[in-house]
Motif scaffolding. Structure first.
Motif, PDB file in Angstrom:
ATOM      1  N   PHE A 122      -1.552   6.422 -10.207  1.00  0.00           N
ATOM      2  CA  PHE A 122      -1.357   6.748  -8.797  1.00  0.00           C
ATOM      3  C   PHE A 122       0.121   6.750  -8.423  1.00  0.00           C
ATOM      4  N   GLN A 123       0.895   5.901  -9.071  1.00  0.00           N
ATOM      5  CA  GLN A 123       2.323   5.874  -8.730  1.00  0.00           C
ATOM      6  C   GLN A 123       3.113   6.971  -9.444  1.00  0.00           C
ATOM      7  N   ALA A 124       2.491   7.616 -10.410  1.00  0.00           N
ATOM      8  CA  ALA A 124       3.193   8.702 -11.105  1.00  0.00           C
ATOM      9  C   ALA A 124       3.533   9.835 -10.136  1.00  0.00           C
ATOM     10  N   VAL A 125       2.798   9.950  -9.027  1.00  0.00           N
ATOM     11  CA  VAL A 125       3.049  11.037  -8.075  1.00  0.00           C
ATOM     12  C   VAL A 125       3.909  10.570  -6.899  1.00  0.00           C
ATOM     13  N   ALA A 126       4.383   9.323  -6.925  1.00  0.00           N
ATOM     14  CA  ALA A 126       5.181   8.804  -5.809  1.00  0.00           C
ATOM     15  C   ALA A 126       6.634   9.239  -5.956  1.00  0.00           C
ATOM     16  N   PRO A 127       7.296   9.474  -4.819  1.00  0.00           N
ATOM     17  CA  PRO A 127       8.699   9.913  -4.878  1.00  0.00           C
ATOM     18  C   PRO A 127       9.615   8.881  -5.545  1.00  0.00           C
ATOM     19  N   GLU A 128       9.396   7.595  -5.262  1.00  0.00           N
ATOM     20  CA  GLU A 128      10.295   6.590  -5.821  1.00  0.00           C
ATOM     21  C   GLU A 128       9.563   5.259  -5.986  1.00  0.00           C
ATOM     22  N   VAL A 129       9.457   4.790  -7.229  1.00  0.00           N
ATOM     23  CA  VAL A 129       8.820   3.491  -7.469  1.00  0.00           C
ATOM     24  C   VAL A 129       9.699   2.685  -8.427  1.00  0.00           C
ATOM     25  N   ASP A 130       9.533   1.376  -8.360  1.00  0.00           N
ATOM     26  CA  ASP A 130      10.243   0.519  -9.290  1.00  0.00           C
ATOM     27  C   ASP A 130       9.364  -0.688  -9.596  1.00  0.00           C
ATOM     28  N   ARG A 131       9.100  -0.935 -10.841  1.00  0.00           N
ATOM     29  CA  ARG A 131       8.268  -2.050 -11.296  1.00  0.00           C
ATOM     30  C   ARG A 131       6.983  -2.176 -10.451  1.00  0.00           C
ATOM     31  N   GLY A 132       6.316  -1.060 -10.277  1.00  0.00           N
ATOM     32  CA  GLY A 132       5.024  -1.083  -9.582  1.00  0.00           C
ATOM     33  C   GLY A 132       5.115  -1.117  -8.067  1.00  0.00           C
ATOM     34  N   LEU A 133       6.327  -1.038  -7.523  1.00  0.00           N
ATOM     35  CA  LEU A 133       6.478  -1.084  -6.060  1.00  0.00           C
ATOM     36  C   LEU A 133       6.994   0.262  -5.550  1.00  0.00           C
ATOM     37  N   TYR A 134       6.510   0.632  -4.354  1.00  0.00           N
ATOM     38  CA  TYR A 134       7.023   1.842  -3.703  1.00  0.00           C
ATOM     39  C   TYR A 134       8.353   1.506  -3.036  1.00  0.00           C
ATOM     40  N   LEU A 135       9.348   2.330  -3.241  1.00  0.00           N
ATOM     41  CA  LEU A 135      10.653   2.047  -2.651  1.00  0.00           C
ATOM     42  C   LEU A 135      10.850   2.800  -1.340  1.00  0.00           C
TER      43      LEU A 135
END
Lengths: 493, 95
Positions: free
Chosen positions: B76-89
């Motif tokens: 699910f986070q593969a489509v997020a604009p910006e993530v770091d260590r499982g968190l949305y930035l």
């Protein structure tokens, strides 16, 4: 039958040919992909085509058939409206917002089709977030009508309808919130069905107006619609509005006798506003039903003229809420420049959404805002009840309702460029059906100045089988559904 | 009713939508037209009419409150604009 003829036939013929091993799923998919490639520069019916992905699916379908010959639909190709999440496929909803969104899961509709071995040919173009009646609101450019490239195919499922009409796919999925299956089906000269609200799961279908959205099918005949309806229907616990019922399969009931069927003719739908050319075609289609043994009764839908005002309060309200999920954080477009979180939201959304989507979000926020909620939103929901009551009364007098789908045939591209709100008014015969949640379909009924005209049949809640029987009987008695646009009769193979 | 520039700005703020100055005038006109359309509803007598929120109101289905999904955070986070260590930035919200 040679391959070219077979591709023009539809689901039933393809299933037979695959069953007799006359042709493989890979051969069929390859041939349709070649057609799509030829037609794409002109029609723009697809947003994404992925030959390798499709051929992988087709290979899988061939092995499904080899392993269990009972899989009668494995290998049938289908175009998917780009609003249904499909794992591994780019799923854009016609929007810049989702231009790079690869769906991480399958929608219920895609899941059901995949389970039967259907092969996805590509992702069909559509109005952005299914908002529009002409497919001119797609970020990926308008779709052209295969009968006349200067005209729109209808919308919002314009790519699905154009693809089936041009012979680029035997069937396609669509969604219908205010007419988005029936109107493009009518304008492209094919068959399309919008089921009862709650019949098909909305899980994984990108939401526009959740109390109105319903998934359905485009195909070349009522018979094919029935086969596909049986695949996508059914209860799904992941959609709280999905209804648990045990209806008999539509395809089994198709040949039932329709003599004596009472066909309701809404007296409000044949007056001012309906173009003379469409009126003639729809009236002769109704005459045909009478010759087939149906009985006509006049019905009264006095509130149906309130449907457009009610819809343009309710649908934007629901859209403004649904589309708040696009925030530039979890998926979708994120602006490059922002100084704080509020600006990140505002710019990502301002850049990601097109004008029609913004218009509806703004309207929705307005009618839901403090001081206006009762006057607009609640009042619209009350009027919605009155519209549904009209239909309930009408169905005490008749078994199905027949009428036009749209007041005119497909209009030229750019007709409403400066006046988007004018276009809303053309959905007067389709929107009441969504507000009431009824099943309805459109079938080809003839032509007006060379452009196809559809006949709309509306049924009581859950009576899809009766609608499809009527449509099937009409298609046995007439051949309008077999007509194909001359421009696309020469596609190879 | 006629939407003023300020009305459009207000609903744009509520909608978290940044509008270009040149868009605002067009929306003033369009939203005024849609509202004129919606005004027609005011003439309908709806005394004692229950609002219809959605057509299946009588049969909303509730599933059992059980965990049925597995953890798919990475997918699910593969489509997020910006993530770091499982968190949305997102930009800093607490100073």
């Amino acid at each position: 039958m040679n391959l070219s003829e077979l591709l023009n036939q539809g689901v039933t013929a393809l299933s037979a040919a695959l069953g007799s091993r006359e042709v493989s799923a890979v051969e069929i998919a390859t041939a349709y992909l070649d057609r799509i490639e030829q037609a794409q520069p002109e029609l723009n019916a697809f947003i994404t085509v992925d030959r390798e992905h499709t051929l992988r699916d087709a290979t899988l379908a061939d092995s499904m058939r080899a392993a269990s010959p009972g899989q009668s639909l494995a290998g049938i190709p289908i175009a998917q409206k780009d609003v249904f999440c499909a794992k591994g496929w780019r799923t854009t909803a016609g929007s810049h917002m989702l231009e790079n969104f690869i769906a991480p899961y399958d929608s219920a509709v895609v899941q059901q089709l995949n389970k039967q071995g259907f092969v996805t040919l590509g992702r069909a173009n559509m109005d952005e977030f299914a908002m529009g009646s002409s497919n001119e609101n797609s970020y990926f450019g308008p779709v052209k009508n295969p009968w006349d490239l200067s005209r729109v195919p209808g919308g919002s499922s314009g790519g699905s309808a154009a693809a089936v009409a041009a012979g680029l796919a035997p069937a396609a999925t669509g969604t219908d919130t205010g007419g988005s299956i029936r109107q493009p089906a009518a304008w492209c000269g094919i068959s399309g069905i919008k089921p009862t609200y709650g019949r098909v799961s909305r899980f994984g279908m990108i939401a526009y107006a959740s109390s109105l959205d319903q998934a359905g099918i485009f195909a070349r005949s009522a018979q094919d619609l029935a086969i596909l309806m049986d695949v996508i229907s059914g209860h799904d616990p992941r959609d709280a509005t999905s209804v648990d019922r045990k209806d008999a399969p539509c395809a089994k009931e198709l040949d039932k006798d329709i003599r004596g069927l009472r066909v309701g003719i809404p007296k409000q739908w044949f007056g001012e506003g309906l173009s003379a050319g469409v009126k003639i075609v729809v009236e002769s289609a109704i005459q045909e039903l009478v010759m087939m043994g149906c009985e006509c009764v006049e019905i009264d839908l006095p509130m149906s003229e309130q449907a457009i005002p009610a819809y343009y309060v309710i649908a934007p309200a629901e859209a403004s809420s649904n589309l708040s999920r696009f925030d530039g954080v979890r998926f979708g477009h994120r602006a490059a420049q922002y100084k704080d979180l509020a600006e990140l939201y505002e710019r990502s959304r301002g850049e990601g959404f097109g004008p029609e989507v913004k218009r509806r979000i703004l309207m929705g926020s307005y009618v839901l805002s403090h001081g206006y909620y009762d006057a607009y939103y609640l009042q619209a929901q009350r009027v919605r009840r009155l519209i549904a009551n009209d239909f309930e009364r009408a169905f005490m007098l008749c078994d199905v309702i027949a009428g036009p789908v749209a007041p005119t045939t497909a209009f030229p591209l750019g007709s409403f460029g400066a006046d988007p709100v004018q276009m809303y008014l053309a959905d007067l015969y389709t929107i009441p059906v969504n507000l009431a949640g009824l099943p309805a379909l459109s079938i080809p009924a003839g032509f007006d100045a060379g452009m196809p005209v559809g006949l709309q049949l509306i049924g009581p809640w859950w009576q899809e089988a009766r609608l499809l029987q009527t449509a099937h009987a009409f298609q046995i008695a007439t051949d309008w559904h077999t007509k194909r646009p001359a421009l696309y009769s020469g596609l190879k193979p | 009713m006629r939407f003023t520039e300020e009305d459009v700005r207000r609903v744009a703020r509520l909608s978290r939508l940044a509008l270009e100055p040149k868009e605002i005038e067009g929306f003033q006109q369009d939203l005024s037209q849609i509202l004129d359309l919606a005004q027609k509803l005011q003439a309908i007598d709806t005394t004692n009419v229950e609002p219809l929120a959605h057509p299946g109101s009588s049969s909303v289905f509730l599933r059992a409150d059980l965990v049925t999904e597995t953890d798919q955070r990475e997918a699910f986070q593969a489509v997020a604009p910006e993530v770091d260590r499982g968190l949305y930035l997102v930009p800093r919200v607490v100073e």
